[in-house]
Design a protein around this motif. Structure first.
Motif, PDB file in Angstrom:
ATOM      1  N   ALA A  80       0.832  -1.207   0.000  1.00  0.00           N
ATOM      2  CA  ALA A  80       0.000   0.000   0.000  1.00  0.00           C
ATOM      3  C   ALA A  80       0.866   1.255   0.000  1.00  0.00           C
ATOM      4  O   ALA A  80       0.542   2.242  -0.670  1.00  0.00           O
ATOM      5  CB  ALA A  80      -0.940  -0.014   1.200  1.00  0.00           C
ATOM      6  N   CYS A 129      -1.067   4.550  -1.994  1.00  0.00           N
ATOM      7  CA  CYS A 129      -2.480   4.672  -1.606  1.00  0.00           C
ATOM      8  C   CYS A 129      -2.746   5.943  -0.808  1.00  0.00           C
ATOM      9  O   CYS A 129      -3.771   6.596  -0.984  1.00  0.00           O
ATOM     10  CB  CYS A 129      -2.926   3.455  -0.811  1.00  0.00           C
ATOM     11  N   LEU A 157      -6.166   7.526   5.559  1.00  0.00           N
ATOM     12  CA  LEU A 157      -6.899   6.664   4.616  1.00  0.00           C
ATOM     13  C   LEU A 157      -8.420   6.780   4.734  1.00  0.00           C
ATOM     14  O   LEU A 157      -9.152   5.949   4.215  1.00  0.00           O
ATOM     15  CB  LEU A 157      -6.453   5.201   4.731  1.00  0.00           C
ATOM     16  N   THR A 159     -10.917   2.760   5.122  1.00  0.00           N
ATOM     17  CA  THR A 159     -10.715   2.148   6.436  1.00  0.00           C
ATOM     18  C   THR A 159     -11.819   1.112   6.613  1.00  0.00           C
ATOM     19  O   THR A 159     -12.837   1.157   5.916  1.00  0.00           O
ATOM     20  CB  THR A 159     -10.774   3.186   7.575  1.00  0.00           C
ATOM     21  N   LEU A 190      -5.405  -3.194   5.133  1.00  0.00           N
ATOM     22  CA  LEU A 190      -6.471  -2.202   5.296  1.00  0.00           C
ATOM     23  C   LEU A 190      -7.476  -2.622   6.363  1.00  0.00           C
ATOM     24  O   LEU A 190      -7.949  -1.795   7.143  1.00  0.00           O
ATOM     25  CB  LEU A 190      -7.172  -1.955   3.958  1.00  0.00           C
TER      26      LEU A 190
END
Length: 163
Positions: A48, A53, A66, A85, A139
């Motif tokens: 990520a 990201c 995020l 998230t 994640l």
């Protein structure tokens, strides 16, 4: 005379087959699963980070990293990057393992629709299924952040199906 009829019919058939090929959902195994192992989460965090990201999915408020909301202005309008998230109501908390593979490799939503090309899924198409699953594992290991992101501000003619 026969050629004048067969040519348009042939073009129509080829066009329909091409359309079906483009719209047909990808074949993704239902046997996939996310891992809570520290190795998978660490590898997912690495991927990520390497994939950048955070550059788009960063939180635009104090909601958290995020949590999305970053505005991507384009010539066609503004897209607001979603919350990734594991919040069930505003993020990806309901996603299954196959949803990560579909999103990252094929640009498909959990319901099978297409993401806007503002999401650079073509850049991630070369990921392996395991890469996508590890990113998903990372994640899903994050703290959920409840933050609802605004919808895109685009002209009415620019809908997902037209892109």
């Amino acid at each position: 005379m026969r050629f004048k009829v067969l040519l348009p019919v042939g073009i129509l058939v080829i066009g329909l087959l091409l359309l079906l090929w483009l719209l047909y959902p990808p074949s993704i195994s239902n046997d996939l699963s996310l891992s809570a192992s520290p190795e998978a989460v660490a590898r997912g965090e690495y991927l990520a980070t390497a994939g950048g990201c955070i550059s788009c999915h960063r939180g635009e408020t104090d909601a958290g990293e995020l949590s999305g909301g970053h505005a991507l202005a384009t010539d066609f309008g503004t897209f607001y990057v979603p919350n990734i998230t594991p919040d069930i109501d505003t993020g990806i908390g309901n996603w299954q393992a196959a949803d990560f593979v579909a999103a990252l490799k094929y640009g498909r939503t959990p319901s099978g629709g297409f993401y806007f090309p503002a999401f650079p899924y073509r850049a991630y198409a070369g990921l392996t299924d395991q890469d996508a699953l590890d990113i998903g594992s990372y994640l899903m290991s994050l703290a959920p952040v409840s933050y609802k992101v605004a919808g895109p501000e685009i002209p009415i003619w620019l809908s997902r199906w037209s892109v």
